[in-house]
Design a protein around this motif. Structure first.
Motif, PDB file in Angstrom:
ATOM      1  N   HIS A 149       0.816  -1.214   0.000  1.00  9.95           N
ATOM      2  CA  HIS A 149       0.000   0.000   0.000  1.00  9.95           C
ATOM      3  C   HIS A 149       0.854   1.270   0.000  1.00  9.95           C
ATOM      4  O   HIS A 149       0.296   2.371   0.067  1.00  9.95           O
ATOM      5  CB  HIS A 149      -0.942   0.007   1.204  1.00  9.95           C
ATOM      6  CG  HIS A 149      -2.081  -0.953   1.090  1.00  9.95           C
ATOM      7  ND1 HIS A 149      -3.357  -0.655   1.514  1.00  9.95           N
ATOM      8  CD2 HIS A 149      -2.152  -2.211   0.576  1.00  9.95           C
ATOM      9  CE1 HIS A 149      -4.154  -1.696   1.288  1.00  9.95           C
ATOM     10  NE2 HIS A 149      -3.428  -2.646   0.724  1.00  9.95           N
ATOM     11  N   ARG A 150       2.169   1.127  -0.050  1.00 15.01           N
ATOM     12  CA  ARG A 150       3.021   2.300  -0.185  1.00 15.01           C
ATOM     13  C   ARG A 150       2.842   2.859  -1.583  1.00 15.01           C
ATOM     14  O   ARG A 150       2.821   2.132  -2.572  1.00 15.01           O
ATOM     15  CB  ARG A 150       4.498   1.930   0.031  1.00 15.01           C
ATOM     16  CG  ARG A 150       4.852   1.437   1.411  1.00 15.01           C
ATOM     17  CD  ARG A 150       4.576   2.463   2.507  1.00 15.01           C
ATOM     18  NE  ARG A 150       5.280   3.705   2.334  1.00 15.01           N
ATOM     19  CZ  ARG A 150       6.489   3.980   2.825  1.00 15.01           C
ATOM     20  NH1 ARG A 150       7.143   3.053   3.521  1.00 15.01           N
ATOM     21  NH2 ARG A 150       7.046   5.167   2.639  1.00 15.01           N
ATOM     22  N   PHE A 151       2.696   4.175  -1.689  1.00  7.51           N
ATOM     23  CA  PHE A 151       2.498   4.794  -2.995  1.00  7.51           C
ATOM     24  C   PHE A 151       3.052   6.207  -2.970  1.00  7.51           C
ATOM     25  O   PHE A 151       3.430   6.724  -1.928  1.00  7.51           O
ATOM     26  CB  PHE A 151       1.018   4.777  -3.391  1.00  7.51           C
ATOM     27  CG  PHE A 151       0.123   5.692  -2.565  1.00  7.51           C
ATOM     28  CD1 PHE A 151      -0.634   6.667  -3.176  1.00  7.51           C
ATOM     29  CD2 PHE A 151       0.030   5.547  -1.186  1.00  7.51           C
ATOM     30  CE1 PHE A 151      -1.471   7.497  -2.432  1.00  7.51           C
ATOM     31  CE2 PHE A 151      -0.789   6.371  -0.433  1.00  7.51           C
ATOM     32  CZ  PHE A 151      -1.547   7.348  -1.063  1.00  7.51           C
ATOM     33  N   GLY A 152       3.095   6.835  -4.125  1.00  4.76           N
ATOM     34  CA  GLY A 152       3.788   8.115  -4.240  1.00  4.76           C
ATOM     35  C   GLY A 152       3.283   9.214  -3.332  1.00  4.76           C
ATOM     36  O   GLY A 152       4.043  10.098  -2.936  1.00  4.76           O
ATOM     37  N   ALA A 160       3.190  15.013   8.628  1.00  5.31           N
ATOM     38  CA  ALA A 160       2.683  15.326   9.967  1.00  5.31           C
ATOM     39  C   ALA A 160       3.631  14.867  11.065  1.00  5.31           C
ATOM     40  O   ALA A 160       3.316  15.000  12.248  1.00  5.31           O
ATOM     41  CB  ALA A 160       1.307  14.677  10.160  1.00  5.31           C
ATOM     42  N   GLY A 161       4.781  14.315  10.678  1.00  7.35           N
ATOM     43  CA  GLY A 161       5.771  13.879  11.658  1.00  7.35           C
ATOM     44  C   GLY A 161       5.690  12.400  11.974  1.00  7.35           C
ATOM     45  O   GLY A 161       6.458  11.911  12.816  1.00  7.35           O
ATOM     46  N   ALA A 162       4.790  11.695  11.329  1.00  5.43           N
ATOM     47  CA  ALA A 162       4.662  10.247  11.562  1.00  5.43           C
ATOM     48  C   ALA A 162       5.728   9.501  10.766  1.00  5.43           C
ATOM     49  O   ALA A 162       6.314  10.032   9.829  1.00  5.43           O
ATOM     50  CB  ALA A 162       3.272   9.780  11.149  1.00  5.43           C
ATOM     51  N   ARG A 163       5.947   8.252  11.138  1.00  5.09           N
ATOM     52  CA  ARG A 163       6.888   7.417  10.389  1.00  5.09           C
ATOM     53  C   ARG A 163       6.231   6.082  10.065  1.00  5.09           C
ATOM     54  O   ARG A 163       5.405   5.567  10.842  1.00  5.09           O
ATOM     55  CB  ARG A 163       8.193   7.217  11.158  1.00  5.09           C
ATOM     56  CG  ARG A 163       8.127   6.302  12.348  1.00  5.09           C
ATOM     57  CD  ARG A 163       9.506   6.119  12.976  1.00  5.09           C
ATOM     58  NE  ARG A 163       9.541   5.028  13.939  1.00  5.09           N
ATOM     59  CZ  ARG A 163       9.743   3.753  13.622  1.00  5.09           C
ATOM     60  NH1 ARG A 163       9.890   3.403  12.345  1.00  5.09           N
ATOM     61  NH2 ARG A 163       9.773   2.815  14.556  1.00  5.09           N
ATOM     62  N   PRO A 164       6.546   5.503   8.911  1.00  9.31           N
ATOM     63  CA  PRO A 164       5.881   4.273   8.491  1.00  9.31           C
ATOM     64  C   PRO A 164       6.420   3.022   9.163  1.00  9.31           C
ATOM     65  O   PRO A 164       7.623   2.901   9.417  1.00  9.31           O
ATOM     66  CB  PRO A 164       6.152   4.239   6.984  1.00  9.31           C
ATOM     67  CG  PRO A 164       7.465   4.954   6.833  1.00  9.31           C
ATOM     68  CD  PRO A 164       7.468   6.021   7.882  1.00  9.31           C
ATOM     69  N   VAL A 165       5.528   2.097   9.429  1.00 10.00           N
ATOM     70  CA  VAL A 165       5.894   0.751   9.874  1.00 10.00           C
ATOM     71  C   VAL A 165       5.231  -0.205   8.885  1.00 10.00           C
ATOM     72  O   VAL A 165       4.005  -0.328   8.860  1.00 10.00           O
ATOM     73  CB  VAL A 165       5.416   0.459  11.304  1.00 10.00           C
ATOM     74  CG1 VAL A 165       5.734  -0.979  11.685  1.00 10.00           C
ATOM     75  CG2 VAL A 165       6.060   1.430  12.294  1.00 10.00           C
ATOM     76  N   LEU A 187      -4.807   1.872   1.801  1.00  5.30           N
ATOM     77  CA  LEU A 187      -5.002   2.439   0.460  1.00  5.30           C
ATOM     78  C   LEU A 187      -6.026   1.572  -0.262  1.00  5.30           C
ATOM     79  O   LEU A 187      -5.728   0.458  -0.671  1.00  5.30           O
ATOM     80  CB  LEU A 187      -3.682   2.485  -0.313  1.00  5.30           C
ATOM     81  CG  LEU A 187      -3.756   3.012  -1.743  1.00  5.30           C
ATOM     82  CD1 LEU A 187      -4.242   4.459  -1.775  1.00  5.30           C
ATOM     83  CD2 LEU A 187      -2.391   2.891  -2.422  1.00  5.30           C
ATOM     84  N   ASN A 188      -7.231   2.073  -0.419  1.00  5.18           N
ATOM     85  CA  ASN A 188      -8.335   1.224  -0.854  1.00  5.18           C
ATOM     86  C   ASN A 188      -8.112   0.563  -2.207  1.00  5.18           C
ATOM     87  O   ASN A 188      -8.398  -0.620  -2.393  1.00  5.18           O
ATOM     88  CB  ASN A 188      -9.628   2.037  -0.888  1.00  5.18           C
ATOM     89  CG  ASN A 188     -10.850   1.163  -0.672  1.00  5.18           C
ATOM     90  OD1 ASN A 188     -10.940   0.453   0.317  1.00  5.18           O
ATOM     91  ND2 ASN A 188     -11.781   1.191  -1.603  1.00  5.18           N
ATOM     92  N   ASP A 215      -7.721   5.734   2.396  1.00  9.20           N
ATOM     93  CA  ASP A 215      -7.578   6.661   1.274  1.00  9.20           C
ATOM     94  C   ASP A 215      -8.379   6.087   0.109  1.00  9.20           C
ATOM     95  O   ASP A 215      -7.983   5.109  -0.516  1.00  9.20           O
ATOM     96  CB  ASP A 215      -6.104   6.803   0.889  1.00  9.20           C
ATOM     97  CG  ASP A 215      -5.897   7.756  -0.288  1.00  9.20           C
ATOM     98  OD1 ASP A 215      -6.899   8.169  -0.897  1.00  9.20           O
ATOM     99  OD2 ASP A 215      -4.744   8.058  -0.601  1.00  9.20           O
ATOM    100  N   CYS A 216      -9.511   6.702  -0.185  1.00 13.25           N
ATOM    101  CA  CYS A 216     -10.391   6.255  -1.264  1.00 13.25           C
ATOM    102  C   CYS A 216     -10.689   7.439  -2.177  1.00 13.25           C
ATOM    103  O   CYS A 216     -11.843   7.683  -2.553  1.00 13.25           O
ATOM    104  CB  CYS A 216     -11.669   5.645  -0.698  1.00 13.25           C
ATOM    105  SG  CYS A 216     -12.227   6.328   0.882  1.00 13.25           S
ATOM    106  N   ALA A 217      -9.646   8.168  -2.539  1.00 15.30           N
ATOM    107  CA  ALA A 217      -9.775   9.432  -3.256  1.00 15.30           C
ATOM    108  C   ALA A 217     -10.632   9.345  -4.508  1.00 15.30           C
ATOM    109  O   ALA A 217     -11.425  10.238  -4.791  1.00 15.30           O
ATOM    110  CB  ALA A 217      -8.384   9.976  -3.602  1.00 15.30           C
ATOM    111  N   SER A 218     -10.459   8.265  -5.285  1.00 16.99           N
ATOM    112  CA  SER A 218     -11.151   8.152  -6.574  1.00 16.99           C
ATOM    113  C   SER A 218     -12.269   7.125  -6.553  1.00 16.99           C
ATOM    114  O   SER A 218     -12.643   6.594  -7.606  1.00 16.99           O
ATOM    115  CB  SER A 218     -10.134   7.790  -7.668  1.00 16.99           C
ATOM    116  OG  SER A 218      -9.181   8.812  -7.841  1.00 16.99           O
TER     117      SER A 218
END
Length: 400
Positions: A149-152, A160-165, A187-188, A215-218
């Motif tokens: 689900h990692r994407f651009g 926001a200062g968060a970090r991915p796990v 990421l839907n 995240d379901c933007a579209s």
């Protein structure tokens, strides 16, 4: 071969039809008067070409074209000053009522919704912590995300200062959750590529008391999706305002848990903080409200029939070329509208998909379509009435 009508003459003839169909904005010329004035600032005056949009609701082409009621709401909003925070709260309440969700706010595009939504989950609305971001010292700052689900655009989360796990399996997800976990991100559109389903993701979040964001933007149409993911259990869902809703391009929606939405609003402009630069003007706020109201009142079945008819014409025209195959394609998740796939043997036709895309874009009129490994993908969605005929004729000419 008889040439199709020029785009200029064709669009002039179909302006009335465009407005009546409600499939595109107002179908008006850039020089049409709005509120009794006429603009001399046009794309033509800058030497910028119009593009027939066969790609869909993409930012690089300007998103969508706003319907007349959206444009009218923006023009009306531009005429007076208001208290912007009050407007944000009241419009959010109205949109939440229309959609049927606990909370709603308008953000500056879906990408900004990821930032302010993450800020809400990290700070839970604490004013001191909000002012401290992106420094997350003393706060939970880990966001769990499936590797697939990692994407651009996930950079908007880390702003926001968060970090991915990153995790890949349910077992890894369970082990990754700790007191440092602020949010679980989904990421839907990537669900088919991941090993953890939406239902599992939500269930584990609820089990551990961790907010989940989708995240379901579209992901509209259908209209039911605006509330579906919140009904399923996601704490936050983020949609673009300038895609399927046909609202202002620089707008989006954060929907979901009322307290988290309120915290996300506190992280956004005009307040100081990580969302200060993600401004949404009074015009965009009222424009997106009008877009949401319109989207819940239009005849979606009639719109779909029109899009199907466009696709059938393209398939009939292009599919009649020897050695060229066509297929109707409707994506399962994002941009769930009719597309036409066009495939051919590049060597036999002496034409690669990349060359075809280039020729269409550089021709007159300019036509933008998507490329895939075997050929082209043409979306029917953002074509103005009649433009599907121009697209079909031009693609057929490529193989002449």
């Amino acid at each position: 071969m008889k040439r199709s009508r020029t785009r200029r003459s064709f669009l002039k003839a179909t302006t009335t039809g465009a407005a009546a169909a409600g499939l595109v904005s107002c179908g008006e010329s850039p020089r049409s008067p709005i509120g009794g004035t006429t603009s001399t600032v046009t794309y033509e005056s800058l030497g910028v070409r119009h593009v027939i949009n066969g790609v869909g609701v993409v930012t690089v082409l300007g998103g969508s074209i706003m319907p007349p009621e959206v444009v009218a709401a923006m023009v009306e909003a531009s005429r007076n000053f208001i208290d912007l925070p009050e407007l944000q709260v009241k419009v959010g309440k109205r949109i939440a009522e229309i959609i049927g969700v606990p909370g709603a706010m308008i953000c500056c595009g879906a990408a900004s919704g990821l930032t302010v939504g993450t800020a809400a989950c990290v700070t839970r609305g604490d004013n001191k912590k909000l002012r401290q971001l992106p420094d997350t010292t003393g706060m939970p700052n880990e966001v769990i995300i499936q590797k697939s689900h990692r994407f651009g655009f996930d950079t908007q989360i880390w702003m926001a200062g968060a970090r991915p796990v990153e995790v890949e399996t349910r077992e890894e997800l369970e082990k990754a959750i700790s007191e440092r976990t602020a949010m679980m991100f989904f990421l839907n559109v990537a669900e088919p590529s991941g090993r953890i389903s939406r239902a599992e993701w939500i269930g584990i979040g609820k089990k551990h008391g961790i907010p989940t964001m989708n995240d379901c933007a579209s992901d509209v149409p259908p209209v039911s999706r605006l509330r579906q993911y919140i009904d399923e259990g996601f704490d936050l869902a983020v949609f673009s305002g300038g895609k399927g809703l046909l609202g202002p391009q620089a707008s989006g929606l954060v929907l979901g848990d009322a307290e988290l939405v309120a915290a996300a609003l506190k992280a956004s402009s005009p307040r100081a903080g990580v969302g200060r630069g993600m401004k949404v003007g009074k015009e965009e706020i009222m424009g997106l409200l009008a877009a949401v109201e319109r989207y819940h009142s239009i005849d979606h079945d009639a719109e779909r029939r029109e899009l199907d008819a466009r696709a059938e014409h393209v398939i009939r025209t292009v599919g009649g070329v020897d050695g060229v195959e066509t297929e109707l394609h409707i994506p399962a998740i994002a941009n769930r509208v009719p597309h036409v796939l066009v495939r051919w043997d590049a060597a036999a036709k002496s034409l690669t998909p990349g060359d075809a895309v280039k020729k269409l874009r550089e021709g007159e009129p300019a036509i933008a379509v998507s490329q895939n490994p075997e050929g082209l993908r043409i979306s029917m969605w953002m074509l103005k009435p009649g433009e599907h005929e121009i697209v079909a004729a031009r693609i057929k000419e490529l193989f002449a």
